[in-house]
Design a protein around this motif. Structure first.
Motif, short mmCIF file in Angstrom:
data_model
loop_
_atom_site.label_atom_id
_atom_site.label_comp_id
_atom_site.label_asym_id
_atom_site.label_seq_id
_atom_site.Cartn_x
_atom_site.Cartn_y
_atom_site.Cartn_z
N GLY A 102 0.80 -1.23 0.00
CA GLY A 102 0.00 0.00 0.00
C GLY A 102 0.83 1.27 0.00
N ARG A 103 2.12 1.17 -0.31
CA ARG A 103 3.03 2.32 -0.18
C ARG A 103 3.55 2.85 -1.52
N LEU A 104 3.12 2.25 -2.64
CA LEU A 104 3.61 2.73 -3.93
C LEU A 104 3.23 4.20 -4.10
N ALA A 105 4.23 5.04 -4.38
CA ALA A 105 3.97 6.48 -4.47
C ALA A 105 4.49 7.10 -5.76
N SER A 106 5.26 6.34 -6.56
CA SER A 106 5.76 6.87 -7.84
C SER A 106 6.34 5.70 -8.63
N LEU A 107 6.44 5.91 -9.96
CA LEU A 107 6.78 4.79 -10.84
C LEU A 107 7.47 5.29 -12.10
N ASP A 108 8.53 4.58 -12.52
CA ASP A 108 9.09 4.74 -13.87
C ASP A 108 8.81 3.45 -14.64
N VAL A 109 8.41 3.57 -15.89
CA VAL A 109 8.28 2.41 -16.79
C VAL A 109 9.12 2.74 -18.01
N VAL A 110 10.23 2.01 -18.18
CA VAL A 110 11.22 2.43 -19.18
C VAL A 110 11.71 1.27 -20.04
N GLU A 111 12.41 1.66 -21.12
CA GLU A 111 13.09 0.72 -22.03
C GLU A 111 12.13 -0.14 -22.85
N LEU A 112 10.87 0.29 -22.98
CA LEU A 112 9.96 -0.36 -23.91
C LEU A 112 10.32 0.13 -25.31
N ASN A 113 10.64 -0.81 -26.21
CA ASN A 113 11.05 -0.44 -27.56
C ASN A 113 10.13 -1.09 -28.59
N PRO A 114 9.08 -0.37 -29.01
CA PRO A 114 8.11 -0.94 -29.96
C PRO A 114 8.74 -1.35 -31.29
N ALA A 115 9.86 -0.73 -31.66
CA ALA A 115 10.51 -1.08 -32.93
C ALA A 115 11.02 -2.52 -32.92
N LEU A 116 11.25 -3.06 -31.73
CA LEU A 116 11.76 -4.43 -31.60
C LEU A 116 10.68 -5.40 -31.10
N ASP A 117 9.45 -4.89 -31.00
CA ASP A 117 8.38 -5.68 -30.39
C ASP A 117 7.61 -6.49 -31.44
#
Length: 304
Positions: free
Chosen positions: A265-280
């Motif tokens: 219950g303590r999540l207060a911030s988030l990074d979501v990185v390095e998703l590369n659609p060109a390689l998906d």
């Protein structure tokens, strides 16, 4: 209904990366319906669109650093946006872009946590430890250096942004899923005394015990930040990343990881990185990311 508003901040750049394509990550997450998914969980969602910044010049490194001026400019934009989101009482979700952007994001979060008198815990979910510096990096790509910068060990232009020489102390960060570490990084990890739960640890102890250990000192006084590099997952599940490394956590293991973080219950911030659609493959990695983020924000099969 949740009273929490998640603020989506797109940073469409591959400025710190080794290959092109991570700049398309924020819109791939939108195509996979990140906003609608969070709204259906009952969160307020404010999509601030994409930040603007310089194009990636794709030139060789100078003095061990590639694209340093552009990396600084992008991180300044991220720092400002995350700072504003926190000041508004929102939960910032930085959608990258490559992992160099965590410098700006976590520097803003560290200052905010310090001013609020709260303990900061960072969970670094990644195949790589990202503690290279301009002296040790084989490539000069700054997406391999954000942890060093946040610990005050990186280039001067990228340290001290939180108002302290180091945004993080070594005991503030927990690494999960690590399996690719350069020789000089191994030495740095030992010297700094970093808490690394690598794949061998997960293999030997399981994800449940690993996360219990990683989260053991998270309490009501903790600002919990997750920096989620999609290459943490095994590339069989998440092919759309620039630097995939075989032998990572399965989809199910990552689900448990996310669910246990949500349970605090303590999540207060988030990074979501390095998703590369060109390689998906047909946006599969973005869809997997959204499923995992859904669990991180508290979706579970049953009411627990």
């Amino acid at each position: 209904m949740n009273t929490i508003t998640v603020e989506l901040i797109g940073a469409p750049t591959d400025v710190g990366a080794s290959v092109r394509g991570a700049g398309m990550g924020p819109d791939a997450l939108r195509v996979a319906d990140i906003g609608g998914t969070l709204a259906r969980l009952g969160f307020g969602v404010l999509d601030k669109g994409n930040l603007a910044g310089p194009a990636t010049p794709w030139v060789p490194p100078a003095n061990g650093l590639r694209h340093i001026d552009e990396v600084v400019e992008w991180n300044r934009a991220v720092h400002s946006a995350v700072e504003q989101a926190l000041a508004a009482g929102h939960l910032p979700m930085l959608m990258g872009g490559d992992h160099c952007l965590a410098i700006g994001s976590i520097s803003a979060i560290a200052r905010h946590a310090r001013q609020a008198g709260r303990k900061l815990r960072v969970l670094w979910l990644d195949a790589h430890s990202d503690v290279n510096t301009e002296r040790t990096s084989p490539s000069g790509n700054i997406h391999g250096m954000p942890v060093a910068c946040l610990l005050g060990q990186g280039p001067q232009a990228l340290t001290g942004w939180s108002g302290e020489p180091a945004a993080l102390s070594p005991d503030a960060i927990r690494f999960i899923g690590i399996r690719s570490v350069d020789a000089e990084e191994k030495a740095a990890i030992r010297t700094l005394g970093l808490n690394v739960f690598d794949m061998r640890h997960i293999d030997e102890h399981g994800m449940r015990t690993t996360m219990t250990e990683a989260l053991q000192d998270v309490d009501e006084d903790t600002h919990l930040h997750v920096s989620f590099d999609l290459d943490c997952l095994d590339p069989d599940y998440a092919p759309g990343v620039g630097t995939g490394v075989r032998g990572g956590p399965t989809w199910r293991e990552m689900q448990l990881c996310m669910e246990m973080i949500a349970d605090t219950g303590r999540l207060a911030s988030l990074d979501v990185v390095e998703l590369n659609p060109a390689l998906d493959v047909r946006n599969r990695t973005a869809e997997v990311a959204v499923e995992l983020i859904e669990s991180l924000f508290g979706k579970s099969t049953l009411v627990r």
